[in-house]
Design a protein around this motif. Structure first.
Motif, short mmCIF file in Angstrom:
data_model
loop_
_atom_site.label_atom_id
_atom_site.label_comp_id
_atom_site.label_asym_id
_atom_site.label_seq_id
_atom_site.Cartn_x
_atom_site.Cartn_y
_atom_site.Cartn_z
N ASP A 199 0.78 -1.42 0.01
CA ASP A 199 -0.63 -0.25 0.15
C ASP A 199 0.88 1.28 -0.18
OD1 ASP A 199 -2.20 -1.80 0.30
OD2 ASP A 199 -2.19 -1.70 1.99
N VAL A 249 0.14 7.78 2.07
CA VAL A 249 -1.42 7.38 1.95
C VAL A 249 -1.80 7.14 3.78
CG1 VAL A 249 -3.97 7.56 0.44
CG2 VAL A 249 -1.87 7.55 -0.75
N GLU A 250 -1.96 5.58 3.80
CA GLU A 250 -1.94 4.88 4.97
C GLU A 250 -1.96 6.24 5.89
OE1 GLU A 250 -3.44 2.64 2.78
OE2 GLU A 250 -2.85 0.88 4.95
N GLN A 269 2.76 4.17 1.07
CA GLN A 269 2.59 4.66 2.76
C GLN A 269 1.97 5.77 3.05
OE1 GLN A 269 3.83 2.65 5.37
NE2 GLN A 269 3.36 0.52 3.74
#
Ligand code: SF4
Ligand code: SF4
Ligand code: SF4
Lengths: 71, 524
Positions: A46, A50-51, A48
């Protein structure tokens, strides 16, 4: 299409900078920016940035640029 | 889908309450007004100068927070990180940026100015351990440059197990973990997501990971003899019924102190809870919950929910005097002398106060029945009744009984300007307990009773609401008009103990009160 940071919503909280595996994120004039040449969209996991970002919709795909995989 | 999974660590170390983890008697009051007798010497040595860990010390010593940790790794429903978070000492991330180097310099500057300074903490504005490099570098520098200052840190606990070694190596001897739940079903109502192991987790999974990491970190710290305070935000309807279970869980893992704080929620803060109308508890509800947990553990009742850049004694914030620009321009040197002198002065004051209290207690012994009375005190610190009523921005509340005077909390008064002006905030006026400090000191004084500015009636209403369950208010001085109004509200005004020690004065007053009440009662 690498990711980009919408600077008007970025709170400059610094959270994204250290989590980017490609050191693509840095501070510039009180906000954070992504270097499209370095961003690999975190291929394989994913994104990172954004996470970790606490602001909804602050880090988005930059549609003006080609996809990383194609570049 | 999953049953309650949480208690995976079960090291019921010993039967002691958190307080006596090191072999004290396990009696319940070290976080409140206990003196050395309740604590083992090594624990007392650690807490006696720490304003947050010892109720007694908070009259004398100051703390400062340095805001070097902007990033966070979880999202709480009571926090919008663009703005100052009222609950967890988080000024908005953009308020101030401090590098570790500047932070160390700021510590020296504050230490030179405020001899009461004993502790420097890192509490945000994000999470101290989501910024481990900045946090530990700052501690390193402070330890090198001002070795007499104690270090402490606050964290949500998610990354704690990874950093326990570093914390122990740096001699950080106080850690605060914010634990609002031990049950993921409750947790998912508080935490929408966490960032852990390169992934965003949501819902119950997120709460489960967070809960497990918190418990693991807590147990690891206490196993190393590091004192841990647990903060819990009381959110009515979400975790208020659950906090007794939290209390039990943290106690069994050796936490030293449990600090149950009220949710502060206002639509103007833009938090999830603020926007959805989730209310905080009233001071009375908070006290009830604290009382019900107290038998099993030390409760902290003097927490001011300070900002991550707060400076000064608890209840005051002199942060504005030490802004980044001012610090950068300053020339500071390390000089521990004045602080050493101040500590010696406090030692003397303390034994004096203890003696005064003990002799009043002896005089009281046996006289009081089961009666319990609440009273309010105005103080500027030092353990004395030394503040003018009109200058008070908060009241310290004590419970008097045959056992003496026990500090049970503080109540703030004076409505901060922002609440008055914030559009939309007018509908639901904040409770006195729900206010935190936006204003510089001189500005704040203008907000208080008989100081002009706003209608006096408003402020007095505020004051009476805040202390309506008190029988008396002790102050050093008070004007004629508020004195009359308080009397009308049934609150006795006592100014005969001006500048005396708080506890011995309260006990003396209580004794006189029971003496005069008793003949009357037996005659009736
Ligand atoms: S998507 Fe991944 S590589 Fe690109 S900036 Fe974000 S963290 Fe770095
Ligand atoms: S995590 Fe989001 S808000 Fe924080 S600096 Fe990065 S882009 Fe900005
Ligand atoms: S927030 Fe509470 S525990 Fe932290 S410094 Fe303030 S009073 Fe102490």
């Amino acid at each position: 299409m690498p990711y980009k940071i919408i600077s008007s919503t970025c709170t400059a909280c610094t959270a994204c900078e250290p989590v980017c595996p490609n050191v693509a994120i840095k501070e510039k004039n009180g906000t954070y920016i992504i270097d499209p040449k370095k961003c690999t969209e975190c291929e394989g996991e994913d994104p990172q940035c954004v996470e970790v970002c606490p602001v909804e919709g602050c880090v988005v795909v930059d549609k003006s640029l080609p996809r990383y995989a194609a570049a | 889908m999953s049953p309650k999974v949480i208690p995976i660590f079960v090291p019921q170390t010993n039967q002691s309450s958190g307080c006596g983890a090191k072999g004290g008697s396990g009696k319940s009051s070290c976080g409140s007004s206990a003196g050395p007798s309740d604590l083992s010497p090594e624990v007392w040595a650690k807490v006696k100068d720490h304003p947050c860990y010892s109720e007694q010390a908070h009259h004398h010593f100051a703390r400062m927070h340095v805001a070097v940790a902007p990033a966070c790794n979880i999202q709480c429903n009571y926090c919008n990180r663009k703005y100052d978070c009222a609950n967890e000492s988080r000024p908005g991330v953009v308020s101030e940026k401090l590098t570790p180097e500047l932070a160390a310099k700021k510590v020296l500057a504050v230490a030179a100015e405020i001899p009461q300074l004993s502790v420097v903490g890192i509490a945000g504005p994000g999470d101290a351990l989501a910024n481990p490099d900045k946090t530990f570098r700052t501690f390193n520098l402070i330890q090198k440059e001002a070795p007499d200052i104690k270090l402490c840190l606050s964290t949500n606990g998610l990354m704690l197990p990874d950093h326990v070694e570093a914390i122990a190596d740096l001699n950080v001897d106080h850690v605060t973990i914010t634990i609002n739940m031990v049950d993921p079903e409750v947790g998912e109502l508080i935490y929408p997501w966490i960032y852990y192991n390169r992934k965003r987790w949501k819902g119950r999974d997120a709460a489960k990971i967070l809960g497990e990491r918190q418990m693991q970190g807590l147990a690891m710290l206490t196993a190393r003899g590091i004192l841990v305070k647990v903060n819990s935000v009381m959110i009515p309807g979400v975790n208020d019924q659950h906090l007794a279970e939290v209390n039990h869980a943290v106690k069994s893992r050796g936490a030293f102190l449990h600090n149950i704080m009220p949710l502060i929620s206002d639509p103007a803060h833009g938090t999830h809870y603020g926007l959805t109308g989730q209310c905080g508890p009233t001071p009375q509800e908070l006290k009830e919950l604290q009382d019900s947990c107290e038998g099993s553990m030390n409760l902290m009742r003097h927490c001011r929910q300070c900002r991550a850049d707060a400076v000064g004694l608890l209840g005051e914030d002199r942060g504005a005097e030490f802004s980044t620009d001012k610090i950068a321009a300053m020339d500071v040197a390390y000089d521990p002398e004045p602080r050493q002198a101040y500590r010696e002065f406090v030692e003397r004051e303390r034994s004096d106060q203890d003696a005064a209290r003990a002799s009043e207690l002896a005089a009281l012994s046996g006289q009081a029945g089961d009666e319990k009375v609440l009273v309010a005190v105005t103080t500027k610190g030092g353990g004395r009744i030394n503040q003018h009523f009109g200058h008070a921005s908060e009241f310290q509340i004590y419970e008097l009984s045959g056992a003496g005077a026990k500090f049970v909390g503080h109540r703030k008064v004076g409505v901060p300007t922002r609440y008055r002006e914030a559009p939309g905030a007018g509908g639901a006026p904040a409770l006195p307990s729900q206010q935190y400090e936006f204003m510089a000191d001189d500005e704040r004084q203008g907000a208080n009773y008989c100081q002009g500015g706003w209608g006096e009636e408003d402020i007095l209403e505020d004051v009476t609401a805040a202390i309506k369950d008190c029988a008396a208010v002790f102050t050093s001085k008070i004007g004629l008009c508020p004195r009359k109004d308080l009397a009308t509200a049934g609150i006795e005004v006592v100014d005969g103990f001006a500048h005396e020690y708080i506890e011995s004065s309260l006990i003396a007053w209580f004794r006189q009160r029971t003496e005069t009440a008793q003949p009357a009662a037996s005659a009736a």
